[in-house]
Design a protein around this motif. Sequence first.
Motif, PDB file in Angstrom:
ATOM      1  N   TYR A   1      32.487  38.951  58.048  1.00 60.35           N
ATOM      2  CA  TYR A   1      31.388  38.067  57.689  1.00 60.35           C
ATOM      3  C   TYR A   1      31.856  37.122  56.607  1.00 60.35           C
ATOM      4  O   TYR A   1      32.570  37.513  55.690  1.00 60.35           O
TER       5      TYR A   1
ATOM      6  N   VAL B   1      30.709  35.530  53.577  1.00 60.95           N
ATOM      7  CA  VAL B   1      29.650  35.528  52.580  1.00 60.95           C
ATOM      8  C   VAL B   1      30.041  34.520  51.515  1.00 60.95           C
ATOM      9  O   VAL B   1      31.109  34.620  50.917  1.00 60.95           O
TER      10      VAL B   1
ATOM     11  N   TYR C   1      24.444  33.765  46.169  1.00 58.75           N
ATOM     12  CA  TYR C   1      23.792  34.994  45.719  1.00 58.75           C
ATOM     13  C   TYR C   1      23.892  35.094  44.196  1.00 58.75           C
ATOM     14  O   TYR C   1      24.866  34.634  43.603  1.00 58.75           O
ATOM     15  N   ALA C   2      22.892  35.721  43.612  1.00 53.27           N
ATOM     16  CA  ALA C   2      22.939  35.959  42.169  1.00 53.27           C
ATOM     17  C   ALA C   2      24.066  36.939  41.864  1.00 53.27           C
ATOM     18  O   ALA C   2      24.454  37.753  42.709  1.00 53.27           O
ATOM     19  N   ASN C   3      24.592  36.844  40.663  1.00 50.15           N
ATOM     20  CA  ASN C   3      25.729  37.673  40.257  1.00 50.15           C
ATOM     21  C   ASN C   3      25.284  39.131  40.129  1.00 50.15           C
ATOM     22  O   ASN C   3      24.431  39.442  39.305  1.00 50.15           O
ATOM     23  N   PRO C   4      25.825  40.054  40.915  1.00 48.50           N
ATOM     24  CA  PRO C   4      25.301  41.429  40.879  1.00 48.50           C
ATOM     25  C   PRO C   4      25.810  42.262  39.709  1.00 48.50           C
ATOM     26  O   PRO C   4      25.213  43.280  39.380  1.00 48.50           O
TER      27      PRO C   4
ATOM     28  N   PRO D   1      29.762  33.420  47.995  1.00 50.62           N
ATOM     29  CA  PRO D   1      29.246  34.092  46.792  1.00 50.62           C
ATOM     30  C   PRO D   1      28.347  33.217  45.939  1.00 50.62           C
ATOM     31  O   PRO D   1      27.511  33.743  45.212  1.00 50.62           O
ATOM     32  N   ASP D   2      28.482  31.881  46.052  1.00 49.73           N
ATOM     33  CA  ASP D   2      27.625  31.034  45.218  1.00 49.73           C
ATOM     34  C   ASP D   2      26.165  31.072  45.654  1.00 49.73           C
ATOM     35  O   ASP D   2      25.289  30.634  44.921  1.00 49.73           O
TER      36      ASP D   2
ATOM     37  N   ILE E   1      18.659  36.814  46.124  1.00 49.31           N
ATOM     38  CA  ILE E   1      18.874  38.107  45.486  1.00 49.31           C
ATOM     39  C   ILE E   1      20.144  38.733  46.061  1.00 49.31           C
ATOM     40  O   ILE E   1      20.519  38.432  47.191  1.00 49.31           O
ATOM     41  N   PRO E   2      20.820  39.588  45.306  1.00 47.28           N
ATOM     42  CA  PRO E   2      22.135  40.072  45.760  1.00 47.28           C
ATOM     43  C   PRO E   2      22.061  41.142  46.835  1.00 47.28           C
ATOM     44  O   PRO E   2      22.594  42.234  46.689  1.00 47.28           O
ATOM     45  N   ILE E   3      21.380  40.854  47.931  1.00 50.31           N
ATOM     46  CA  ILE E   3      21.377  41.751  49.084  1.00 50.31           C
ATOM     47  C   ILE E   3      21.871  40.939  50.272  1.00 50.31           C
ATOM     48  O   ILE E   3      21.217  39.984  50.693  1.00 50.31           O
ATOM     49  N   VAL E   4      23.047  41.290  50.757  1.00 47.77           N
ATOM     50  CA  VAL E   4      23.663  40.526  51.830  1.00 47.77           C
ATOM     51  C   VAL E   4      23.009  40.922  53.147  1.00 47.77           C
ATOM     52  O   VAL E   4      22.981  42.095  53.500  1.00 47.77           O
TER      53      VAL E   4
ATOM     54  N   GLY F   1      23.752  35.979  34.742  1.00 51.99           N
ATOM     55  CA  GLY F   1      24.059  36.127  36.153  1.00 51.99           C
ATOM     56  C   GLY F   1      23.297  35.205  37.076  1.00 51.99           C
ATOM     57  O   GLY F   1      23.487  35.281  38.284  1.00 51.99           O
ATOM     58  N   VAL F   2      22.408  34.347  36.536  1.00 51.72           N
ATOM     59  CA  VAL F   2      21.599  33.478  37.404  1.00 51.72           C
ATOM     60  C   VAL F   2      22.466  32.333  37.926  1.00 51.72           C
ATOM     61  O   VAL F   2      23.317  31.818  37.208  1.00 51.72           O
ATOM     62  N   LYS F   3      22.280  31.977  39.183  1.00 50.57           N
ATOM     63  CA  LYS F   3      23.116  30.925  39.784  1.00 50.57           C
ATOM     64  C   LYS F   3      22.285  29.831  40.421  1.00 50.57           C
ATOM     65  O   LYS F   3      22.277  29.685  41.626  1.00 50.57           O
TER      66      LYS F   3
END
Lengths: 81, 160, 270
Positions: free
Chosen positions: B97, B99, B104-107, B101-102, B65-68, B57-59
Amino acid sequence: MIPIFDYILLIFLIVAAVISLKVKDLLSASMVFGIYSFLICLLWAEMGAVDVAFTEAAVGAGVSAVFLIATVYNTKRRSSD
Amino acid sequence: MLEFIQDNIQPYFNYWVYVILMMIGLWATIAKNNLIKKLIGMSIFQTAIILFYVSVGVKGEGSKIPIVNPYTEAKSAEVVGADQHGEHGAKGGGEKYIVEPDNYANPLPHVLMLTAIVVGVATLGVALAVVQMLFKEFGTLEEDEILAQIKNADSASPDV
Amino acid sequence: MKWIALIAVTLTGSLLLFGVGDFPEWGDPHSPANQGPKLKSGEQVSKAVSQDFLTETYEVTKVPNVVTAVLADYRGYDTMFETVVVFAAGLAIFAILRVFGDGSDTPPMRAVEDDTFVEGDHSRIIIGTTCKLLIPIIQLFALYVIAHGHYSPGGGFQGGVIMGASFILLAIARDLKSALDWFSEKNFMTLASVGILIYAGLGVLCQFFERNFLDYGALKVFMISSDHPEQMARSYSMLGVEIGVAFTVTAIMFAIYANLSSRGELKEGL
């Protein structure tokens, strides 16, 4: 993700895993396993998985080491291998 | 040699370590004689699997971190109506919004692994309880001694 | 046995390492896991579901922490039965280890070392006082982690484990007896069941409003004064679900420790 930190932690991780399986004293093995859990918690914080890191810090480094120590206390401390 | 490491190991180092840790755990579960050592090996095996999932899941270096954070994300000019998103749309016109997705890390792997850790410690507790009962029965934690005791008991009373 | 293990491990390990080279590189944002499957020509077949989670979650649920939202809402069934697994583990420990009676007929497996506690042993006093100060702070932090799981890392599993650890700390620092005075066996087994009942009850409550099981949007009728009733209903239902999870995890963590440390007698711990 921080590559250098990642590589160092992964190497430490293998060392901790091998030590916790090689130590003959089961109490020490449990403690080293707690260290292993804490290292892997750092690794997950580094990879951005903060929720997983939080869970591992509470569960792996805290509670599971206590469970292992409670069992070692109630059984035998020495191991043959 | 250095080129081999740079080409084949360095970009995949997480995956190499996951295989190594998994094999350490597998070896301990099969070959170790002490039951607690077997359980530690089982836990190492489990963390190796989790390491694999989280590594997937690392990008990249810029990922967060996956907190928007809604206060730092850009808002789109359009106002989302109720008809556009069906029944999930914002009533009374909320902002949409954007967002990316690239960033943020894959949740998804995180969610799967979070529950796996807690269930893992619960199963470790059950396994330790079984170990305690075995110790109560046989007075030892070594696998070969337990097997020898079972064999002796079987040969002493062949009818049962 | 060692040779068989060595052969099996070497074989499996080399096969897996052989396969590692076909993975996308570590940290590749364009890998199939992050962006969905691709054809060889580079054409995108479909989007990965995790991208939708990231883009849509805040609009649909008003929860910034995507992990909590996916855990408690999108994958609600999964989390519910994970909680049931934790509960079942507690029941299994109870069935395996718990012994009733005063335990006088079974001799102690290990001689009790009385010499660790002598008159005027100040280390006990220091540890006891420190824990008295520390335990309320730990419990407050656990409640914060549970309640703030939407906005920061945390949630029911983490907060529940921290809350259970505070009782374990009490049992270690003083003795199991005083921990059980606070949190008796009857109480923790009830609390574990209540946690699952809260979770499943929220799911069933949604069915009364003609939606699916665990479709929290149905509870928007309770969000009277909100601008976004459906989103806020989902947000608050996630909090309720996390509280249920935390109840079960707290109780089962302490139950496992209490049974493991006292050989199932619940008399004297470590």
